[in-house]
Design a protein around this motif. Structure first.
Motif, PDB file in Angstrom:
ATOM      1  N   VAL A 238      -1.541   2.869 -13.711  1.00 39.78           N
ATOM      2  CA  VAL A 238      -1.189   1.498 -13.334  1.00 39.78           C
ATOM      3  C   VAL A 238       0.003   1.752 -12.289  1.00 39.78           C
ATOM      4  O   VAL A 238       0.934   2.053 -12.611  1.00 39.78           O
ATOM      5  N   SER A 239      -0.344   1.238 -11.011  1.00 41.42           N
ATOM      6  CA  SER A 239       0.726   1.238 -10.088  1.00 41.42           C
ATOM      7  C   SER A 239       1.912   0.325 -10.210  1.00 41.42           C
ATOM      8  O   SER A 239       1.740  -0.980 -10.770  1.00 41.42           O
ATOM      9  N   VAL A 240       2.825   0.666 -10.487  1.00 39.81           N
ATOM     10  CA  VAL A 240       3.981  -0.116 -10.483  1.00 39.81           C
ATOM     11  C   VAL A 240       5.026  -0.249  -8.878  1.00 39.81           C
ATOM     12  O   VAL A 240       5.080   0.436  -8.365  1.00 39.81           O
ATOM     13  N   GLY A 241       5.971  -1.157  -9.206  1.00 41.31           N
ATOM     14  CA  GLY A 241       6.851  -1.442  -8.139  1.00 41.31           C
ATOM     15  C   GLY A 241       6.278  -1.737  -6.953  1.00 41.31           C
ATOM     16  O   GLY A 241       6.774  -1.543  -5.644  1.00 41.31           O
ATOM     17  N   GLY A 242       5.289  -2.594  -7.047  1.00 38.28           N
ATOM     18  CA  GLY A 242       4.536  -3.259  -5.664  1.00 38.28           C
ATOM     19  C   GLY A 242       3.748  -2.190  -5.130  1.00 38.28           C
ATOM     20  O   GLY A 242       3.069  -1.538  -5.798  1.00 38.28           O
ATOM     21  N   VAL A 243       3.698  -2.101  -3.807  1.00 35.62           N
ATOM     22  CA  VAL A 243       2.692  -1.231  -3.147  1.00 35.62           C
ATOM     23  C   VAL A 243       3.115   0.236  -3.233  1.00 35.62           C
ATOM     24  O   VAL A 243       4.308   0.497  -2.827  1.00 35.62           O
ATOM     25  N   THR A 244       2.596   1.177  -3.789  1.00 35.63           N
ATOM     26  CA  THR A 244       2.821   2.543  -3.628  1.00 35.63           C
ATOM     27  C   THR A 244       1.647   3.390  -3.227  1.00 35.63           C
ATOM     28  O   THR A 244       0.223   2.837  -2.967  1.00 35.63           O
ATOM     29  N   GLU A 245       1.943   4.539  -2.949  1.00 31.79           N
ATOM     30  CA  GLU A 245       0.909   5.315  -2.200  1.00 31.79           C
ATOM     31  C   GLU A 245       0.848   6.566  -3.094  1.00 31.79           C
ATOM     32  O   GLU A 245       1.690   7.248  -3.462  1.00 31.79           O
ATOM     33  N   ASP A 246      -0.255   7.021  -3.170  1.00 29.97           N
ATOM     34  CA  ASP A 246      -0.622   8.390  -3.892  1.00 29.97           C
ATOM     35  C   ASP A 246      -1.147   9.290  -2.877  1.00 29.97           C
ATOM     36  O   ASP A 246      -2.241   8.937  -2.117  1.00 29.97           O
ATOM     37  N   GLU A 247      -0.893  10.669  -2.799  1.00 30.45           N
ATOM     38  CA  GLU A 247      -1.505  11.476  -1.924  1.00 30.45           C
ATOM     39  C   GLU A 247      -3.046  11.787  -2.291  1.00 30.45           C
ATOM     40  O   GLU A 247      -3.771  11.835  -1.454  1.00 30.45           O
ATOM     41  N   ASP A 248      -3.247  11.565  -3.346  1.00 32.86           N
ATOM     42  CA  ASP A 248      -4.672  11.534  -3.863  1.00 32.86           C
ATOM     43  C   ASP A 248      -5.281  10.090  -3.574  1.00 32.86           C
ATOM     44  O   ASP A 248      -5.001   9.283  -4.424  1.00 32.86           O
ATOM     45  N   GLU A 249      -6.263  10.157  -2.495  1.00 34.03           N
ATOM     46  CA  GLU A 249      -6.853   8.982  -2.102  1.00 34.03           C
ATOM     47  C   GLU A 249      -7.608   8.099  -3.321  1.00 34.03           C
ATOM     48  O   GLU A 249      -7.567   7.037  -3.403  1.00 34.03           O
ATOM     49  N   VAL A 250      -8.327   8.885  -3.803  1.00 33.18           N
ATOM     50  CA  VAL A 250      -8.911   8.320  -5.201  1.00 33.18           C
ATOM     51  C   VAL A 250      -8.127   7.739  -6.344  1.00 33.18           C
ATOM     52  O   VAL A 250      -8.331   6.631  -6.743  1.00 33.18           O
ATOM     53  N   ALA A 251      -7.147   8.605  -6.626  1.00 30.32           N
ATOM     54  CA  ALA A 251      -6.278   8.223  -7.854  1.00 30.32           C
ATOM     55  C   ALA A 251      -5.411   7.045  -7.329  1.00 30.32           C
ATOM     56  O   ALA A 251      -5.127   5.848  -7.988  1.00 30.32           O
ATOM     57  N   ASP A 252      -5.131   6.964  -5.909  1.00 28.01           N
ATOM     58  CA  ASP A 252      -4.425   5.793  -5.388  1.00 28.01           C
ATOM     59  C   ASP A 252      -5.382   4.294  -5.485  1.00 28.01           C
ATOM     60  O   ASP A 252      -4.781   3.605  -6.124  1.00 28.01           O
TER      61      ASP A 252
END
Length: 371
Positions: A238-252
């Motif tokens: 679960v992404s937290v802290g608003g908009v986050t970006e993950d280097e893994d596009e699928v995971a993001d």
């Protein structure tokens, strides 16, 4: 002499078997054995007798559990809870008539198709009785208990998972039992929400849970539900802290799907808390406990702490219940929250539970009378 209690928590997608010992010198209640399994297909009212016995027998073989008497709990989505204030004047017969009236007015099925139980939770300021009423369809409870019997076990108690969870929480928080806390059991099909504060209890089944995440991952990525379920477990958080970006596009993308679904769930939690506070004059929750298979998403605790502004932790019933030497401590660390309902069932059996509901169906009640 110590007694052994077998407990079985039956969810929509998983079952948990646990064996407890009661009355040993070292502790009032001790976990001595447990096993968990995922059902081959989701459980519903029509397939219990084909889905449950093989899953139960697999656990029996795995852990060497001997068939015998068992206390079980069913999921909150199978029951209809009702909290009522009923006048106590007029004697016991009048009181039971009013309880029956509450059931007939608030349960969407004829009363002769239901199995019901009730518990008095205390008195109101005006002298009425606060009553918790729980009802379930007889045919559904009969199907589950018949399936358990087909696996060689004899059901002697049918508890309800959210109430069993509540009992485990109250036992763990004996010194702070009057504080208001929320428990969230996030399953596959539904999320059971429980608010407990002293002798007050409020519970609700919310149709936002793990399967919603799977469906939305499937839609977002254009993959099958089976592939989406695998991706959820492998890459989900679960992404937290608003908009986050993950280097893994699928995971993001998956993390944002998880956050979207959990945001909907958080809105329902907030709505339930507001309803509880306004309708039952309850206090503000000081803590949220997480349990259930879908509560294992990474960062879910951080998300709810941020969204609700209260302390959040995964519930561990074994802070106050002892653990036997044969239990794998490392495995239990990961599984503890999943066993919360079994702990509550065992507390019920040991007469250590505050809330004692039993939905044993008429057929088994009749059998026991004839013995």
């Amino acid at each position: 002499m110590a007694k052994r209690f077998l407990t079985l928590n039956i969810g929509a997608s998983n079952i948990e078997f646990a064996e407890y010992e009661h009355g040993a010198k070292s502790a009032p209640l001790t976990l001595v054995n447990y096993a968990r399994a995922t059902l081959t297909v989701p459980l519903d009212g029509a397939n219990a007798e084909t889905v449950l016995p093989p899953a139960i027998l697999e656990l029996v073989r795995e852990k060497g559990i001997k068939p015998g008497k068992v206390a079980l709990s069913v999921s909150g989505q199978m029951v209809f809870p009702k909290f009522a204030q009923i006048p106590s004047s007029g004697g016991d017969e009048r009181f039971e008539q009013l309880v029956r009236y509450e059931i007939e007015q608030n349960i969407p099925f004829p009363i002769d198709e239901m199995v019901c139980d009730r518990q008095i939770l205390g008195d109101t300021e005006s002298g009425d009785k606060n009553v918790m009423i729980v009802a379930a369809k007889v045919d559904q409870i009969e199907a589950v208990t018949s399936a358990v019997k087909a696996a060689g076990f004899s059901p002697e108690l049918v508890d309800v998972s959210p109430i069993a969870l509540t009992n485990a929480i109250r036992y763990n928080r004996a010194e702070d039992a009057d504080e208001c806390v929320v428990a969230l059991d996030i399953g596959a099909k539904t999320t059971s929400l429980v608010i407990v504060e002293g002798d007050k209890i409020y519970n609700r089944s919310i149709p936002v849970a793990g399967n919603n995440i799977t469906r939305e991952i499937s839609a977002a990525l254009g993959c099958s539900p089976e592939e989406a379920e695998i991706l959820k477990h492998e890459k989900g958080y679960v992404s937290v802290g608003g908009v986050t970006e993950d280097e893994d596009e699928v995971a993001d993308r998956i993390s944002k799907v998880c956050r979207t679904v959990m945001t909907r769930l958080q809105a329902e939690i907030s709505r339930s808390i507001n309803f509880y506070r306004s309708q039952q004059q309850g206090g503000a929750p000081v803590k949220l406990y997480l349990t259930g298979g879908s509560a294992l998403l990474p960062q879910i605790d951080e998300f709810f702490a941020e969204a609700l502004g209260i302390e959040v932790e995964f519930f561990n019933p074994f802070e106050s219940i002892a653990v036997g030497p044969k239990v794998d401590a490392e495995a239990l660390e990961a599984d503890a929250a999943m066993l919360a309902a079994t702990a509550g069932i065992a507390l019920h059996q040991a007469s250590l539970a505050r809330f004692a509901i039993n939905l044993l169906p008429p057929s088994i009640v009749g059998e026991r009378r004839e013995m």
